[in-house]
Design an enzyme around this catalytic site. Structure first.
Site, PDB file in Angstrom:
ATOM      1  N   GLU A  46     -16.496 -18.481   2.215  1.00 49.77           N
ATOM      2  CA  GLU A  46     -16.519 -19.478   1.456  1.00 49.77           C
ATOM      3  C   GLU A  46     -15.972 -20.872   2.334  1.00 49.77           C
ATOM      4  OE1 GLU A  46     -15.897 -16.659  -1.814  1.00 49.77           O
ATOM      5  OE2 GLU A  46     -15.503 -16.743  -0.073  1.00 49.77           O
ATOM      6  N   THR A 155     -17.615  25.404  13.873  1.00 50.25           N
ATOM      7  CA  THR A 155     -17.045  24.064  14.361  1.00 50.25           C
ATOM      8  C   THR A 155     -16.397  24.423  15.802  1.00 50.25           C
ATOM      9  OG1 THR A 155     -14.812  24.491  13.439  1.00 50.25           O
ATOM     10  CG2 THR A 155     -16.436  23.416  12.107  1.00 50.25           C
ATOM     11  N   ALA A 156     -16.227  25.638  16.088  1.00 52.17           N
ATOM     12  CA  ALA A 156     -15.630  25.955  17.386  1.00 52.17           C
ATOM     13  C   ALA A 156     -15.927  27.514  17.651  1.00 52.17           C
ATOM     14  CB  ALA A 156     -14.136  25.675  17.494  1.00 52.17           C
ATOM     15  N   MET A 157     -15.640  27.763  18.893  1.00 51.48           N
ATOM     16  CA  MET A 157     -15.859  29.242  19.413  1.00 51.48           C
ATOM     17  C   MET A 157     -14.456  30.038  18.751  1.00 51.48           C
ATOM     18  SD  MET A 157     -18.425  29.277  20.962  1.00 51.48           S
ATOM     19  CE  MET A 157     -18.624  30.960  21.514  1.00 51.48           C
TER      20      MET A 157
END
Length: 357
Positions: A46, A155-157
């Protein structure tokens, strides 16, 4: 009001712990001033709009994405500034959830003879400040967890190798989420395995170079003093147990901010207590980038408000690592239900946003 909200979005990455706010001043059908809050401690939306409007603010209507404040903080009350400028009408998208304001700003304007209205594009305005709204109401931050997985939910090997499951566009999008977050929360297991930076490194998304704080749930203070995240700009917080205080001294000397918390039933940091602390530290939005253990505990305790899942069109096999470690689930009745909020393509991946059902 739509323009006020668009202006507020320009402060998406920089206003914490304050809300993102935009303001447009209109007189005789013409915009005479506009502004948005850029950083905490600097002028509010403002004030900037009034500065641009000058004498044209007399008799104008102010469209503000959040109720004007009425208390003295690092800056004077915006409601007072609007009154002094001679604005005749103020339209706010939503009332301020801050107990210091919460309708008092509109009341101050009304008592000065200014017409007020509230509720225009309220849903869009609230969506702009999920963390600020939640922290003001509950004392806790808005928590969202970023997850990346293969088509078969890995999520991963099995070896832990995970670079890269997702495409470059998805990783770019993750840095956008990091840049808007007040903090990134992870577990000590992730840090020991990956030694991440946990920074927003895309300059296009982080033009003002504000880095989110890095928070590590490290019950026994196992973080190496040489960890990369201790060398990055901004704060690094470690949340551990008081019983392990002797181990924290070296980490404090390395630049870590140490916070002691009580233990939960599992003997690790009580995550509910952690969320209370993060609210007290004025973190609005906390992004989780963690492994299956911490994500499982957060899901179990109902502490995540939203999940952002990147689904890559690849298969890692049934020996790969999963998203959540949740021992003890045996029946369908034990499952955790989520509701899909949004689905969209990001590069060759699919991004799904989910929240509590």
């Amino acid at each position: 009001m739509a323009q006020a909200i668009r202006l507020a979005e320009r402060g998406l990455n920089t206003t914490s712990p304050n809300p993102r706010v935009g303001c447009v001043l209109v007189k005789n059908g013409m915009v005479v001033g506009e502004g948005w809050h850029e950083r905490a401690g600097e002028p509010h939306a403002e004030v900037l709009a009034l500065q641009i409007a000058g004498e044209k603010a007399q008799g104008a209507t102010a469209y503000v994405s959040l109720e004007p404040c009425c208390h003295y903080g690092k800056t004077p009350p915006c409601a007072e500034g609007l009154i002094n400028a001679g604005v005749k009408r103020v339209v706010a998208a939503m009332t301020d959830p801050n107990p210091l304001v919460a309708g008092k700003g509109l009341k101050m304007l009304e008592e000065a003879g200014i017409q007020t209205a509230v509720g225009l594009l309220e849903t869009e305005a609230k969506a702009l400040n999920p963390g600020f709204c939640k922290r003001m109401k509950t004392g806790r931050p808005f928590v969202f967890s970023k997850l990346a997985m293969s088509l078969d939910g890995r999520t991963a090997m099995a070896s832990g190798e995970s670079r890269w499951i997702t495409c470059p566009e998805s990783r770019h999008d993750v840095h956008r989420l990091r840049a808007r977050s007040c903090a990134i929360l992870t577990g000590i297991g992730t840090v020991l395995a990956d030694d991440p930076f946990l920074t927003a490194r895309d300059s296009a998304q982080n033009s003002m170079n504000r880095q989110p704080a890095r928070i590590v749930v490290d019950s026994r203070f196992r973080l190496p003093p040489t960890a990369k995240l201790l060398t990055q700009p901004g704060r690094t917080l470690l949340l551990g147990l008081d019983a392990e205080a002797a181990k924290a001294d070296a980490l404090r000397r390395a630049g870590a901010e140490i916070h002691f918390l009580p233990a939960g039933l599992d003997g690790r940091v009580d995550l509910n207590a952690a969320m209370e602390l993060l609210g007290q530290l004025q973190f609005n939005e906390v992004m989780v980038e963690a492994g299956a253990t911490l994500n499982g505990e957060l899901l179990r305790d109902g502490l995540v408000d939203e999940y952002v899942v990147y689904l890559a069109p690849c298969v890692l096999g049934d020996e790969g690592r999963g998203l959540f470690h949740l021992p003890g689930l045996e029946l369908m009745a034990d499952r955790f239900e989520l509701a899909i909020k949004d689905v969209r393509s990001v590069g060759k991946d699919i991004r799904v946003a989910l929240h509590k059902a």
